[in-house]
Write an enzyme that holds these catalytic residues in place. Structure first.
Site, mmCIF file in Angstrom:
data_model
loop_
_atom_site.group_PDB
_atom_site.id
_atom_site.type_symbol
_atom_site.label_atom_id
_atom_site.label_comp_id
_atom_site.label_asym_id
_atom_site.label_seq_id
_atom_site.Cartn_x
_atom_site.Cartn_y
_atom_site.Cartn_z
ATOM 1 N N ILE A 81 0.687 6.052 5.490
ATOM 2 C CA ILE A 81 1.347 6.179 4.176
ATOM 3 C C ILE A 81 0.506 5.466 3.129
ATOM 4 O O ILE A 81 0.295 5.946 2.024
ATOM 5 C CB ILE A 81 2.753 5.539 4.203
ATOM 6 N N GLY A 82 0.015 4.281 3.496
ATOM 7 C CA GLY A 82 -0.764 3.492 2.536
ATOM 8 C C GLY A 82 -1.344 2.265 3.207
ATOM 9 O O GLY A 82 -0.979 1.938 4.331
ATOM 10 N N GLY A 127 -2.659 -1.962 2.603
ATOM 11 C CA GLY A 127 -2.505 -3.136 1.723
ATOM 12 C C GLY A 127 -3.368 -4.252 2.274
ATOM 13 O O GLY A 127 -4.108 -4.051 3.235
ATOM 14 N N SER A 128 -3.220 -5.437 1.696
ATOM 15 C CA SER A 128 -4.055 -6.574 2.129
ATOM 16 C C SER A 128 -3.770 -6.891 3.596
ATOM 17 O O SER A 128 -4.627 -7.325 4.338
ATOM 18 C CB SER A 128 -3.704 -7.799 1.271
ATOM 19 N N PHE A 129 -2.542 -6.620 4.038
ATOM 20 C CA PHE A 129 -2.099 -6.995 5.399
ATOM 21 C C PHE A 129 -2.671 -6.065 6.460
ATOM 22 O O PHE A 129 -2.809 -6.411 7.604
ATOM 23 C CB PHE A 129 -0.570 -6.911 5.453
ATOM 24 N N GLY A 130 -2.922 -4.794 6.111
ATOM 25 C CA GLY A 130 -3.284 -3.792 7.121
ATOM 26 C C GLY A 130 -2.839 -2.448 6.600
ATOM 27 O O GLY A 130 -3.115 -2.098 5.446
ATOM 28 N N ILE A 178 0.390 0.881 6.595
ATOM 29 C CA ILE A 178 1.758 1.337 6.931
ATOM 30 C C ILE A 178 1.656 2.816 7.297
ATOM 31 O O ILE A 178 1.067 3.594 6.572
ATOM 32 C CB ILE A 178 2.722 1.124 5.753
ATOM 33 N N LYS A 234 4.464 -1.004 10.042
ATOM 34 C CA LYS A 234 3.421 -1.829 9.412
ATOM 35 C C LYS A 234 2.534 -2.308 10.551
ATOM 36 O O LYS A 234 3.037 -2.847 11.533
ATOM 37 C CB LYS A 234 4.084 -3.009 8.690
ATOM 38 N N ASP A 262 7.938 -10.912 -5.183
ATOM 39 C CA ASP A 262 6.961 -9.886 -5.552
ATOM 40 C C ASP A 262 7.667 -8.601 -5.938
ATOM 41 O O ASP A 262 7.355 -7.520 -5.442
ATOM 42 C CB ASP A 262 5.966 -9.638 -4.406
#
Ligand SMILES: CN(C)CCCNS(=O)(=O)c1cccc(Nc2nc(OCC3CCCCC3)c3[nH]cnc3n2)c1
Length: 285
Positions: A10-11, A13-16, A18, A33, A147
């Site tokens: 899906i997308g 981010g900084s974490f990894g 999703i 995630k 956030d």
């Protein structure tokens, strides 16, 4: 045996990343995630376990539902299984309006605002659901999201808005100490963060005010090309009017949430009462 069939990403981010997954038992589509914890330092690992303990507490129709987590020791991966929101995020909806030159109707904005407000009220004043069997009883916990922004609010298949991504959230213990370090989107950073770097429930209210403003104006209330200029604008707290198509009531609620002095900003309870002055059941589903 892996109980989820991986589907498209899906997308990231900084974490990894999703990814959409399909649960093999009943074919239900969920969001997963995926975090490679080899790349995480001590602080990030602590934040992740904080995120887990927070996700266990939250169970609300306007908060992205958390189904569980798995650790894959062989590949050093952590998986967080959550509700999949097929309507995408609010930032995509805002971008679409800008591209088409349309505005969201006032009704849609009140509908969206009421739902995010209920989600934030659950975080700030809800009772821990201890879904993961943690020891405390039905005790009052304060969870700061920290956030709130259009990218973290999703449209679910029940056409309900869902507050998501508690990756930066903090649980405040009973004496409501301030969460020290601030992370998150500079656009929505509150004035008190610029001065004393204390974050508390009123800072989430500020971010909610920025989000409501952006739903009306299709751009954030404070913008600048550099962080120092942005900080000056935020500390001044002066905002341009929202499009005249919207009511004074809507603009007044935005101005109340964007008061520079956090003590003058309303709590989620006060905002809920403003929305439903006569009824006292506003905060129940
Ligand atoms: C910023 N966006 C434009 C990024 C493009 C991606 N489109 S989008 O508008 O998020 C989109 C499109 C279709 C379905 C969904 N559903 C969804 N997304 C999640 O997280 C998205 C992720 C969050 C961190 C940053 C990367 C994206 C969920 N988390 C738990 N349930 C979730 N359901 C989202």
């Amino acid at each position: 045996m892996e109980q989820y069939e991986p589907l498209e990403i899906i997308g990231t981010g900084s974490f990894g990343l999703i990814r959409k997954v399909r649960r093999k038992t009943d074919g239900k589509i969920l969001a997963r995630k995926e975090i490679d914890y080899r790349r995480m330092n001590e602080k990030e690992r602590n934040q992740l376990s904080a995120e887990f303990s927070i996700l266990c507490e939250l169970d609300h129709p306007n908060i992205v539902r958390y189904y569980g987590r798995h650790v894959d020791k062989i590949n050093c991966m952590i998986y967080i299984i959550m509700e999949y929101c097929e309507g995408g995020d609010l930032s995509s909806i805002i971008k679409k309006c800008k591209k088409e030159g349309t505005f969201l109707s006032e009704n849609t904005i009140w509908h969206f605002f009421t739902q995010i407000l209920r989600a934030l009220h659950e975080c700030h004043y809800g009772y821990g659901k201890n879904k993961c069997g943690s020891n405390h009883s039905q005790q009052h916990i304060t969870i700061l999201h920290r956030d709130i922004k259009p990218d973290n609010v999703f449209l679910g298949s029940d056409n309900k808005l869902k507050l998501g991504d508690f990756g930066l959230s903090r649980k405040l213990n009973l004496d409501r100490e301030f969460a020290q370090t601030y992370v998150g989107t500079p656009y929505y950073m509150s004035p008190e963060l610029i001065t004393e770097s204390h974050y508390d429930v009123k800072s989430d209210i500020w971010s909610l005010g920025c989000l409501l403003y952006e739903l009306c104006a299709l751009q954030p209330p404070f913008q600048a090309k550099s962080q120092p200029v942005l900080a000056i604008k935020i500390s001044a707290g002066t905002i341009s009017p929202i499009p005249s198509r919207y009511s004074d009531e809507l603009y007044n609620i935005i101005k109340a949430m964007l008061m520079v002095d956090p003590n003058q900003r309303p709590t989620t309870m006060e905002l809920i009462k403003m929305l439903n002055p006569n009824k006292d059941t506003a905060y129940r589903e």
